[in-house]
Structures are given as C-alpha cells and as structure tokens.
Design a protein around this motif. Structure first.
Motif, PDB file in Angstrom:
ATOM      1  N   PRO A   1     -18.496-113.847 -53.399  1.00  0.00           N
ATOM      2  CA  PRO A   1     -17.272-113.031 -53.341  1.00  0.00           C
ATOM      3  C   PRO A   1     -16.864-112.455 -54.697  1.00  0.00           C
ATOM      4  O   PRO A   1     -16.461-111.293 -54.780  1.00  0.00           O
ATOM      5  CB  PRO A   1     -16.217-114.014 -52.822  1.00  0.00           C
ATOM      6  CG  PRO A   1     -16.992-115.033 -52.069  1.00  0.00           C
ATOM      7  CD  PRO A   1     -18.288-115.175 -52.801  1.00  0.00           C
TER       8      PRO A   1
ATOM      9  N   CYS B   1      -8.786-103.651 -51.429  1.00  0.00           N
ATOM     10  CA  CYS B   1      -7.789-104.541 -50.818  1.00  0.00           C
ATOM     11  C   CYS B   1      -8.352-105.240 -49.590  1.00  0.00           C
ATOM     12  O   CYS B   1      -8.157-106.452 -49.403  1.00  0.00           O
ATOM     13  CB  CYS B   1      -6.536-103.751 -50.427  1.00  0.00           C
ATOM     14  SG  CYS B   1      -5.561-103.177 -51.817  1.00  0.00           S
TER      15      CYS B   1
ATOM     16  N   PHE C   1     -10.900-107.880 -50.623  1.00  0.00           N
ATOM     17  CA  PHE C   1     -10.215-109.070 -51.104  1.00  0.00           C
ATOM     18  C   PHE C   1      -9.658-109.870 -49.930  1.00  0.00           C
ATOM     19  O   PHE C   1      -9.826-111.097 -49.853  1.00  0.00           O
ATOM     20  CB  PHE C   1      -9.087-108.686 -52.072  1.00  0.00           C
ATOM     21  CG  PHE C   1      -8.327-109.863 -52.596  1.00  0.00           C
ATOM     22  CD1 PHE C   1      -8.835-110.635 -53.620  1.00  0.00           C
ATOM     23  CD2 PHE C   1      -7.102-110.213 -52.040  1.00  0.00           C
ATOM     24  CE1 PHE C   1      -8.141-111.737 -54.097  1.00  0.00           C
ATOM     25  CE2 PHE C   1      -6.400-111.309 -52.497  1.00  0.00           C
ATOM     26  CZ  PHE C   1      -6.919-112.077 -53.540  1.00  0.00           C
ATOM     27  N   TYR C   2      -9.015-109.196 -49.004  1.00  0.00           N
ATOM     28  CA  TYR C   2      -8.423-109.861 -47.834  1.00  0.00           C
ATOM     29  C   TYR C   2      -9.491-110.569 -47.007  1.00  0.00           C
ATOM     30  O   TYR C   2      -9.313-111.717 -46.588  1.00  0.00           O
ATOM     31  CB  TYR C   2      -7.663-108.849 -46.978  1.00  0.00           C
ATOM     32  CG  TYR C   2      -7.122-109.447 -45.714  1.00  0.00           C
ATOM     33  CD1 TYR C   2      -5.931-110.162 -45.726  1.00  0.00           C
ATOM     34  CD2 TYR C   2      -7.809-109.330 -44.515  1.00  0.00           C
ATOM     35  CE1 TYR C   2      -5.437-110.737 -44.572  1.00  0.00           C
ATOM     36  CE2 TYR C   2      -7.324-109.901 -43.361  1.00  0.00           C
ATOM     37  CZ  TYR C   2      -6.141-110.607 -43.390  1.00  0.00           C
ATOM     38  OH  TYR C   2      -5.667-111.180 -42.252  1.00  0.00           O
TER      39      TYR C   2
ATOM     40  N   LEU D   1     -12.502-111.563 -47.897  1.00  0.00           N
ATOM     41  CA  LEU D   1     -13.088-112.704 -48.608  1.00  0.00           C
ATOM     42  C   LEU D   1     -12.096-113.855 -48.717  1.00  0.00           C
ATOM     43  O   LEU D   1     -12.475-115.021 -48.596  1.00  0.00           O
ATOM     44  CB  LEU D   1     -13.567-112.268 -49.996  1.00  0.00           C
ATOM     45  CG  LEU D   1     -14.733-111.281 -50.000  1.00  0.00           C
ATOM     46  CD1 LEU D   1     -15.005-110.791 -51.406  1.00  0.00           C
ATOM     47  CD2 LEU D   1     -15.978-111.900 -49.386  1.00  0.00           C
ATOM     48  N   TRP D   2     -10.843-113.547 -48.954  1.00  0.00           N
ATOM     49  CA  TRP D   2      -9.821-114.585 -49.096  1.00  0.00           C
ATOM     50  C   TRP D   2      -9.646-115.374 -47.795  1.00  0.00           C
ATOM     51  O   TRP D   2      -9.515-116.581 -47.805  1.00  0.00           O
ATOM     52  CB  TRP D   2      -8.501-113.939 -49.506  1.00  0.00           C
ATOM     53  CG  TRP D   2      -7.396-114.919 -49.731  1.00  0.00           C
ATOM     54  CD1 TRP D   2      -6.517-115.398 -48.806  1.00  0.00           C
ATOM     55  CD2 TRP D   2      -7.065-115.554 -50.957  1.00  0.00           C
ATOM     56  NE1 TRP D   2      -5.650-116.277 -49.391  1.00  0.00           N
ATOM     57  CE2 TRP D   2      -5.966-116.393 -50.719  1.00  0.00           C
ATOM     58  CE3 TRP D   2      -7.592-115.476 -52.245  1.00  0.00           C
ATOM     59  CZ2 TRP D   2      -5.386-117.159 -51.712  1.00  0.00           C
ATOM     60  CZ3 TRP D   2      -7.004-116.237 -53.233  1.00  0.00           C
ATOM     61  CH2 TRP D   2      -5.914-117.066 -52.968  1.00  0.00           C
ATOM     62  N   ASN D   3      -9.640-114.642 -46.680  1.00  0.00           N
ATOM     63  CA  ASN D   3      -9.418-115.278 -45.379  1.00  0.00           C
ATOM     64  C   ASN D   3     -10.703-115.679 -44.665  1.00  0.00           C
ATOM     65  O   ASN D   3     -10.639-116.137 -43.523  1.00  0.00           O
ATOM     66  CB  ASN D   3      -8.593-114.350 -44.481  1.00  0.00           C
ATOM     67  CG  ASN D   3      -7.179-114.254 -44.954  1.00  0.00           C
ATOM     68  OD1 ASN D   3      -6.483-115.256 -45.025  1.00  0.00           O
ATOM     69  ND2 ASN D   3      -6.759-113.061 -45.315  1.00  0.00           N
ATOM     70  N   ARG D   4     -11.829-115.453 -45.295  1.00  0.00           N
ATOM     71  CA  ARG D   4     -13.136-115.826 -44.728  1.00  0.00           C
ATOM     72  C   ARG D   4     -13.302-115.293 -43.305  1.00  0.00           C
ATOM     73  O   ARG D   4     -13.606-116.037 -42.373  1.00  0.00           O
ATOM     74  CB  ARG D   4     -13.329-117.332 -44.785  1.00  0.00           C
ATOM     75  CG  ARG D   4     -13.262-117.880 -46.176  1.00  0.00           C
ATOM     76  CD  ARG D   4     -13.336-119.390 -46.160  1.00  0.00           C
ATOM     77  NE  ARG D   4     -12.957-119.926 -47.448  1.00  0.00           N
ATOM     78  CZ  ARG D   4     -13.808-120.313 -48.390  1.00  0.00           C
ATOM     79  NH1 ARG D   4     -15.093-120.212 -48.184  1.00  0.00           N
ATOM     80  NH2 ARG D   4     -13.359-120.803 -49.524  1.00  0.00           N
TER      81      ARG D   4
END
Length: 178
Positions: free
Chosen positions: A22, A96, A99-100, A102-105
């Motif tokens: 990521p 954005c 990022f979202y 990857l952050w929330n898988r």
C-alpha cells in the motif's frame, strides 16, 4: 521503496512485501503517468466536459456555441481549461479513493467498481462547474471564471465529486458488501 521492498522480500518474504505494497502504491500514484497518458486524459476530459456542458446549457436555454473546448456566449469566450476539465479532480479523487480502499482493506471487485466510478463523477461534477460559470456570466455577468469565486467553485466541485464517489461506495455496500 524498491530497496525496502527488496529487503522485505529477503527478510520476511511475500507477507512482508504485502505489508509494504500500500505504501508503494501511494508513492507510485504521485509519479507522472508514462507515454503522455496524462495529456491524452486531459484532452479527453476537456472534450467530455465541454460537450456535456453544452448539452446542459441547451437544456437551460443559454444561447451559446461550442467550438472545440471553447463555449462562446454573447460577448465572451469561455475556455474549458485543464483545471475545469477535471483532470486535477480526477487524480486527486483517485488518490483519495486509493487511500480509502487501502485503509479499509476493500475487496478487489468493490475497489475496481469504485475506481471505475471516478471518471463518471469527476466529469459530472466538472460539467456542473462549467455550466455554473457559463450561466453566472451569461445571466448576471458574474465572473466565476477567474479569481476567488473560481477557486471556491473548484473546491466545491472536488468535494462534490468525492462525496458522489463515497455515495457510490455506500451503494455498493448496500447491494451486497462488495
């Protein structure tokens, strides 16, 4: 990142590389796309936005002529430039969403559908921006094509596009946790 990735593969194997992936992806998105892809994307977005705006302006009865990427109204020529075409919104929204995701898988299918919605919503939002600029100039002679009002419209359009992408994500979750 390449050195860190090589070290991670050497020390921790593929599992360690998956943890670094990521971060590598976020760095890669900041690089300029190869082979003039961004220039072609800019031209495509300019054409789509200008044509879409012309259709909406016809619907609202605004007297205009579309000449390439220029919308001509009586006494004024408004150029659909790079910023108004949505290319800045496109790359920012992509960052954005990346990022979202990857952050929330998020899963692959839901992520892919979310990324596919980005161009649609960016063109939609920037079409509204061009229509707003044109209508404000045509009806009330308000210069929204320059200065602080233009900047404020740009920020509002970006936030609208991101909001619409988030609503798409919520819709995907509603219809099956994709």
């Amino acid at each position: 990142l390449l050195v860190a990735g090589a070290y991670a593969v050497d020390r921790g194997g593929a599992a360690e590389w998956r943890r670094l992936f990521p971060a590598a992806l976020m760095v890669l998105i900041t690089l300029r796309p190869p082979m003039g892809f961004d220039d072609r994307l800019i031209k495509l977005l300019q054409q789509l936005t200008a044509r879409s705006a012309s259709i909406v302006l016809d619907f609202f009865g605004v007297v205009h002529v579309l000449s390439g990427n220029v919308i001509e109204i009586p006494g004024r020529r408004l150029l659909v430039e790079e910023a108004c075409s949505g290319v800045n919104s496109f790359f920012s929204a992509t960052a954005c969403v990346l990022f979202y995701v990857l952050w929330n898988r998020r899963g692959w299918i839901g992520s892919l559908l979310l990324f596919l919605s980005i161009p649609f919503w960016v063109v939609f939002a920037n079409t509204l921006r061009v229509v707003a600029v044109t209508v404000l100039r045509y009806r009330w002679n308000i210069a929204a094509d320059e200065g602080r009002l233009h900047d404020a419209l740009g920020i509002a359009v970006f936030l609208l596009a991101v909001g619409l992408i988030i609503s798409t994500e919520r819709l995907l979750r509603f219809y099956g946790e994709i």
